[in-house]
Design a protein around this motif. Structure first.
Motif, PDB file in Angstrom:
ATOM      1  N   GLU A 101       0.860  -0.669  -0.344  1.00  0.00           N
ATOM      2  CA  GLU A 101      -0.029   0.326  -0.171  1.00  0.00           C
ATOM      3  C   GLU A 101       0.779   1.388   0.470  1.00  0.00           C
ATOM      4  N   MET A 102       0.663   2.147  -1.381  1.00  0.00           N
ATOM      5  CA  MET A 102       1.783   3.296  -1.058  1.00  0.00           C
ATOM      6  C   MET A 102       0.859   4.179  -1.600  1.00  0.00           C
ATOM      7  N   GLY A 379      -2.982   2.213  -3.428  1.00  0.00           N
ATOM      8  CA  GLY A 379      -3.070   3.608  -2.472  1.00  0.00           C
ATOM      9  C   GLY A 379      -3.188   3.366  -1.647  1.00  0.00           C
ATOM     10  N   THR A 380      -4.884   2.012  -1.713  1.00  0.00           N
ATOM     11  CA  THR A 380      -5.546   1.729  -0.490  1.00  0.00           C
ATOM     12  C   THR A 380      -5.809   0.861  -0.452  1.00  0.00           C
ATOM     13  N   ALA A 381      -4.956  -0.669   0.615  1.00  0.00           N
ATOM     14  CA  ALA A 381      -6.228  -1.512   0.640  1.00  0.00           C
ATOM     15  C   ALA A 381      -6.015  -1.494   2.324  1.00  0.00           C
ATOM     16  N   LEU A 382      -5.747  -1.382   3.460  1.00  0.00           N
ATOM     17  CA  LEU A 382      -5.454  -1.640   4.644  1.00  0.00           C
ATOM     18  C   LEU A 382      -7.279  -1.568   4.806  1.00  0.00           C
ATOM     19  N   THR A 383      -7.945  -0.996   4.373  1.00  0.00           N
ATOM     20  CA  THR A 383      -9.628  -0.765   4.899  1.00  0.00           C
ATOM     21  C   THR A 383     -10.517  -2.288   4.733  1.00  0.00           C
ATOM     22  N   GLU A 384      -9.775  -3.117   3.883  1.00  0.00           N
ATOM     23  CA  GLU A 384      -9.925  -4.333   2.685  1.00  0.00           C
ATOM     24  C   GLU A 384      -9.037  -5.644   3.107  1.00  0.00           C
ATOM     25  N   ALA A 385      -8.000  -5.520   3.588  1.00  0.00           N
ATOM     26  CA  ALA A 385      -7.020  -6.198   4.980  1.00  0.00           C
ATOM     27  C   ALA A 385      -7.896  -7.226   4.627  1.00  0.00           C
ATOM     28  N   PRO A 386      -8.504  -7.618   5.960  1.00  0.00           N
ATOM     29  CA  PRO A 386      -9.073  -8.887   6.377  1.00  0.00           C
ATOM     30  C   PRO A 386      -9.937  -9.641   4.377  1.00  0.00           C
ATOM     31  N   ARG A 554     -19.673  11.406  -0.274  1.00  0.00           N
ATOM     32  CA  ARG A 554     -19.061  10.002   0.308  1.00  0.00           C
ATOM     33  C   ARG A 554     -19.256   8.847  -0.859  1.00  0.00           C
ATOM     34  N   HIS A 555     -18.416   8.023  -1.422  1.00  0.00           N
ATOM     35  CA  HIS A 555     -18.455   6.570  -1.801  1.00  0.00           C
ATOM     36  C   HIS A 555     -19.042   5.616  -0.964  1.00  0.00           C
ATOM     37  N   GLU A 556     -19.423   4.836  -1.635  1.00  0.00           N
ATOM     38  CA  GLU A 556     -20.340   3.366  -0.367  1.00  0.00           C
ATOM     39  C   GLU A 556     -18.762   3.185   0.052  1.00  0.00           C
ATOM     40  N   SER A 557     -17.408   3.025  -0.527  1.00  0.00           N
ATOM     41  CA  SER A 557     -16.287   2.387   0.119  1.00  0.00           C
ATOM     42  C   SER A 557     -15.512   3.752   0.354  1.00  0.00           C
ATOM     43  N   ARG A 558     -15.011   3.323   1.959  1.00  0.00           N
ATOM     44  CA  ARG A 558     -14.152   4.113   2.354  1.00  0.00           C
ATOM     45  C   ARG A 558     -12.756   4.671   1.260  1.00  0.00           C
ATOM     46  N   ARG A 559     -12.776   2.939   0.396  1.00  0.00           N
ATOM     47  CA  ARG A 559     -11.336   3.086  -0.288  1.00  0.00           C
ATOM     48  C   ARG A 559     -11.141   4.183  -1.469  1.00  0.00           C
ATOM     49  N   ILE A 560     -12.241   4.515  -1.573  1.00  0.00           N
ATOM     50  CA  ILE A 560     -13.146   5.758  -2.876  1.00  0.00           C
ATOM     51  C   ILE A 560     -12.392   6.926  -2.720  1.00  0.00           C
ATOM     52  N   ASP A 561     -12.689   6.968  -1.509  1.00  0.00           N
ATOM     53  CA  ASP A 561     -12.567   8.019  -0.683  1.00  0.00           C
ATOM     54  C   ASP A 561     -11.067   8.237  -0.311  1.00  0.00           C
ATOM     55  N   ASN A 562     -10.431   7.602  -0.231  1.00  0.00           N
ATOM     56  CA  ASN A 562      -9.116   7.581  -0.489  1.00  0.00           C
ATOM     57  C   ASN A 562      -8.271   7.673  -1.292  1.00  0.00           C
ATOM     58  N   GLN A 563      -8.631   7.257  -2.404  1.00  0.00           N
ATOM     59  CA  GLN A 563      -8.125   7.515  -3.508  1.00  0.00           C
ATOM     60  C   GLN A 563      -7.993   8.746  -4.387  1.00  0.00           C
ATOM     61  N   LEU A 564      -9.579   9.104  -4.245  1.00  0.00           N
ATOM     62  CA  LEU A 564      -9.825  10.905  -4.406  1.00  0.00           C
ATOM     63  C   LEU A 564      -8.622  11.779  -2.793  1.00  0.00           C
ATOM     64  N   ARG A 565      -9.381  11.213  -2.461  1.00  0.00           N
ATOM     65  CA  ARG A 565      -7.953  12.406  -1.381  1.00  0.00           C
ATOM     66  C   ARG A 565      -6.260  11.744  -1.617  1.00  0.00           C
ATOM     67  N   GLY A 566      -5.914  11.398  -2.101  1.00  0.00           N
ATOM     68  CA  GLY A 566      -4.711  11.340  -2.721  1.00  0.00           C
ATOM     69  C   GLY A 566      -4.228  11.593  -3.535  1.00  0.00           C
TER      70      GLY A 566
END
Length: 910
Positions: A101-102, A379-386, A554-566
């Motif tokens: 995750e970078m 850039g975003t994977a920790l939220t889906e790590a499990p 906000r998107h359904e997934s936090r990852r998509i929001d984090n990608q935009l922020r990133g």
């Protein structure tokens, strides 16, 4: 409490793991002076030395420090880029089969060269997987410079290239391709009639770029290859007219579950309408004979009442084109399955294309799990790590940034309705633009982009709107989104793989502004001017606060929001992000209407008034977690059901490969015949019964139908002590004698090929029918839950019985075909090519299509391909296609002597 204290003292487990990897990086850095001292030829020779050492027993882990140092030096000499230490850590994680995750702008594309090079040393092939064709072509061309410098071959797979070119690309040391092309090639390979036609080689190692998008978002939907069936357009149009007459009280629409069903009154109304039109028999919609009509009604309900124009699809050139829910991109050539696309075409009054029947299917989960080693980066994977660990067995490693992140993430602003929200957004953007600060606006659909664009036009704000029609054009626009006063409106994931640099991107500006200028002093002077302008503009943008990322919801997934922020705050740049929300947003409207928070906001907020508080962000995050958990359950369910089919798929595909690899299949055919004869006898003359109880007429019919024999069965039955074993023995002798006679008449060189082709054709046909049966079973099996039975267990049990029946049917059909064949002397046998199938990637539960789209401008992609390793032979100057005599078949070898088929050589269509 204790864990928090321990974490503050010793660091998290991720921090400790990264610290261990840093020791390896120190070893790599120790080789840097040695690599810098090498000449280009000496550096290139490293690859041959590594391969020799690996062949002599050294593992890839042993070679890693020196190999990574070699790649770093090669990148410095070819790209002018030196891998940072954190990029080396990312490369080690990739090599170990983990997810790196970078953050955006940290250079993931360059990181992939490290693990790709090291794992290409054994020569078994490395696949680098991207989300679209533009990125695959760009990365193969860009990073290919490093690999080619070190003596490795690079291939790239894009749509619409011929099989011989695909095969060459797969034979390369490193192959760049999209996830869809890899999956479809695997399915197509397992539908071909000879090993020589197959393009892929055994799987070895894959690096998946944007791993969360490919293995999470798109994993809800299987890849499907399908072929057309009969035309039923009149029925679609008739049912569509009826469904459009329904009132809201006639059906229940559940946006959360993405479903729409008839109410009891609605069912009665539909029955009356269908009966008046003569579309059903007996007046009962759910009678067995009306099953097909029920299916059409359900699909018409989905099309008319749930799917929305300009959100789920658009109508372009008299065709319905699906819009990807994650990217907002159009997906030309992709179609919803199971009649849903035809129902939407009827709704919009465009030409209805024939329905498709599934010929082959696989989920991304089961496709990528076939790789012995799999890794990924995003850039975003920790939220889906499990989920990554549970399904793919991959750990997520969070790689630290090269420079500290300076971006400020502000709390969300909340408005009562969407009009107030967009008005506030327009005013905020105008203020930022006047200040000189660039703004990147993320929306969730084309409809919302166009709505916001109207607000911006009223305010007189100059801006660019990305509907993501072409990846390459999109990349150029997004690359300049960091320029002074730039305002770019795009879907949240638009521009993936393209870096937004403050002040603009030098390379893209040179490409856009100087593409027609010839190399020389004037061009060099212009390049220096552009570099100076970008450097000056970068400083002005930094003073203005850096890139301002504004999310419209906000998107359904936090990852998509984090990608935009990133997108903001890359490589230590200043930046800011903020999300604007309202009660009209889909996330809150569908998943949070009953919360005390929503009721409170609705009553207390005045028109145009905004509220900002950390609790709001917390409440939204809670809603997102609920949706993420629900989507995970959907993906898990898809995996569970596909695992059943996957076990069966492996058996069928292994049998196909065994048949294709065999010189002859006579032994298998004999076994099929013996098993079929034993099955016929056992069915009509069951063990442990008397001859008087046997089904003699059925026995005679089966023997005649399957074996094409008319033995004296009555005479056999009149004998004393007749038993099943004797019947089997006599039938086998007669059948073997008849087959021996046929073989004697046939060409001994052609008969084995005929047997192989007949076996493969029979296997493919019945596997296709079996897939259709399993699809129908999967749709109906959930009703078993009403009887307190677990659907997946019921599905496993029935699918197993269906598969056993499939194997019996294949044996019978192969035996019947060979026993009834008439020996003639036909034209020389050729292995048939596959027809052009329809490829799709749809959600079996909701009908949504999440496929990464195909580049509409295939010509642009093809023009960027690296040259083929063995190009097509050229004719002498002045000669044309007409001077090469056309063979009798376009599948025959080309007369020019290239070794390729005529249709792929001088018979190719220009």
């Amino acid at each position: 409490m204790f864990s928090a204290i321990a974490k503050s003292i010793f660091g998290s487990s991720n921090d400790r793991y990264v610290a261990k990897l840093q020791r390896i990086v120190d070893t790599i850095n120790g080789f840097e002076p040695q690599m810098e001292a090498m000449s280009d030829d000496e550096l290139k020779a490293q690859t041959a030395r590594f391969r020799e050492r690996h062949a002599n027993g050294e593992s890839l882990d042993d070679l890693l420090p020196e190999a990574f140092a070699t790649v770093r030096e090669a990148a410095k000499r070819t790209l002018g880029q030196r891998h940072y230490d954190v990029q080396m850590i990312g490369g080690i994680a990739l090599h170990r089969g983990e997810i790196a995750e970078m953050r955006t702008g940290e250079g993931k594309t360059l990181v992939s060269t490290l693990a790709a090079y090291l794992n290409a040393i054994p020569g078994k092939g490395v696949h680098v997987v991207t989300v679209n064709d533009y990125l695959a072509t760009r990365d193969a061309e860009w990073m290919g410079q490093v690999h080619n410098f070190l003596g490795l071959t690079v291939g790239v797979i894009v749509p619409n290239i011929p099989d011989f070119q695909r095969k060459e690309a797969y034979q390369a040391d490193i192959t760049y391709a999209t996830n869809n092309e890899l999956g479809f090639d695997y399915l197509r390979d397992n539908m071909k009639m000879s090993r020589e036609q197959m393009v892929q080689r055994p799987f070895n190692f894959a690096i998946v770029d944007e791993v969360d998008s490919i293995l999470i978002d798109e994993a809800r939907t299987p890849l499907i290859i399908s072929g057309p069936t009969e035309d039923k357009s009149e029925l679609y149009i008739a049912v569509d007219k009826l469904v459009k007459q329904l009132e809201p009280e006639d059906y229940e629409l559940d946006e959360k579950q993405r479903s729409v069903v008839l109410t009891e009154d609605g069912t009665e109304k539909v029955e009356r309408l269908l009966e008046s039109e003569g579309l059903i028999e007996g007046g009962n919609l759910y009678a067995v004979e009306n099953t097909q009509v029920v299916h059409h009604v359900n699909q018409a309900l989905q099309a008319v009442k749930r799917l929305k124009k300009d959100t789920d699809y658009i109508v372009k050139d008299d065709k319905v084109v699906i819009i990807d829910e994650f990217t907002g991109r159009m997906m030309d050539g992709r179609r919803w399955s199971d009649g849903l696309h035809q129902a939407v075409e009827a709704k919009e009054g465009v030409e209805i294309q024939p329905e498709n029947q599934t010929l082959a299917s696989i989920t991304f989960q089961n496709y990528f799990r076939m790789y012995p080693k799999l890794s990924g980066m995003t850039g975003t994977a920790l939220t889906e790590a499990p989920e990554f660990f549970d399904i793919y067995g991959m750990n997520v490693v969070s790689i630290p940034t090269n420079l500290p992140v300076q971006r400020i993430d502000e709390d969300d602003e909340f408005y009562k309705n969407i009009h107030d929200k967009f008005a506030a957004i327009a005013k905020e953007i105008k203020a930022r633009q006047e200040k000189g600060q660039p703004v990147l606006v993320g929306t969730v659909s084309i409809e919302k982009s166009e709505m916001l664009s109207e607000f911006l036009q009223k305010e007189g704000i100059e801006h660019s709107v990305l509907n993501a029609r072409f990846h390459e054009t999109e990349a150029h626009i997004v690359a300049q989104a960091g320029r002074l006063r730039a305002v770019t409106v795009s879907t949240n994931m638009a521009g993936r793989g393209t870096d937004i640099q403050l002040g603009g991107n030098v390379d893209f500006r040179i490409e856009d502004e100087l593409k027609d200028m010839e190399p020389g002093p004037e061009r060099d002077k212009a390049i220096e001017r552009i570099k100076a302008e970008v450097a000056e503009e970068r400083e002005k943008v930094k003073q203005a606060g850096g890139l301002f990322v504004l999310g419209t919801e906000r998107h359904e997934s936090r990852r998509i929001d984090n990608q935009l922020r990133g997108r903001s705050g890359r490589q230590g740049d200043p930046g800011m992000s903020r999300f604007y929300l309202s009660l009209d947003d889909d996330l809150l409207r569908i998943f949070g209407p009953d919360t005390a928070f929503s009721r409170l906001m609705n009553k207390n907020l005045e028109d145009g008034e905004a509220i900002t508080h950390p609790w709001i962000s917390k409440a939204i995050e809670t809603a997102q977690k609920k949706v993420e958990a629900r989507n995970y359950d959907i993906r898990k369910q898809v995996v569970e059901f596909d695992n059943v089919m996957n076990d069966q798929r492996k058996v069928i595909y292994e049998q196909r490969e065994e048949v294709m690899d065999a010189d002859h299949v006579s032994d298998v055919v004999e076994d099929f015949r013996a098993d079929t004869i034993a099955g016929i006898v056992t069915t009509h003359c069951p063990p442990g019964t008397y001859p008087e109880q046997w089904n003699v007429e059925g026995f005679k019919e089966a023997v005649d139908d399957v074996l094409d024999l008319q033995p004296p069965i009555e005479d056999w039955l009149n004998e004393e002590e007749v038993e099943q074993e004797l019947l089997i023995e006599r039938l086998s002798e007669m059948a073997d004698a008849k087959m021996a006679e046929k073989k004697a008449q046939a060409d001994p060189e052609r008969w084995p090929l005929f047997e192989k082709q007949k076996m493969l054709q029979t296997l493919d046909y019945h596997w296709k029918e079996h897939l259709a049966t399993l699809d129908a079973l999967r749709q109906a099996i959930f009703l078993r839950s009403y009887a307190q039975r677990k659907p997946i267990d019921e599905y496993k049990q029935e699918a197993f019985m269906l598969f056993e029946r499939l194997l019996i049917t294949i044996r019978e059909e192969v035996t019947r075909a060979l026993m009834k064949v008439r020996i003639q002397q036909p034209e020389p046998a050729t292995v048939p090519d596959l027809p052009d199938f329809i490829t799709s990637h749809f959600d079996p539960l909701s009908g949504d299509d999440d496929t990464a789209d195909v580049d509409a401008d295939t010509g642009a992609v093809m023009s960027r391909l690296p040259p083929r390793q063995s190009p097509r032979p050229e004719m002498p100057e002045g000669s044309g296609k007409d001077e090469v005599p056309a063979p009798s078949s376009r599948n025959a070898p080309c007369p020019c002597g290239s070794g390729r088929k005529y249709k792929h050589c001088h018979g190719a269509v220009a």
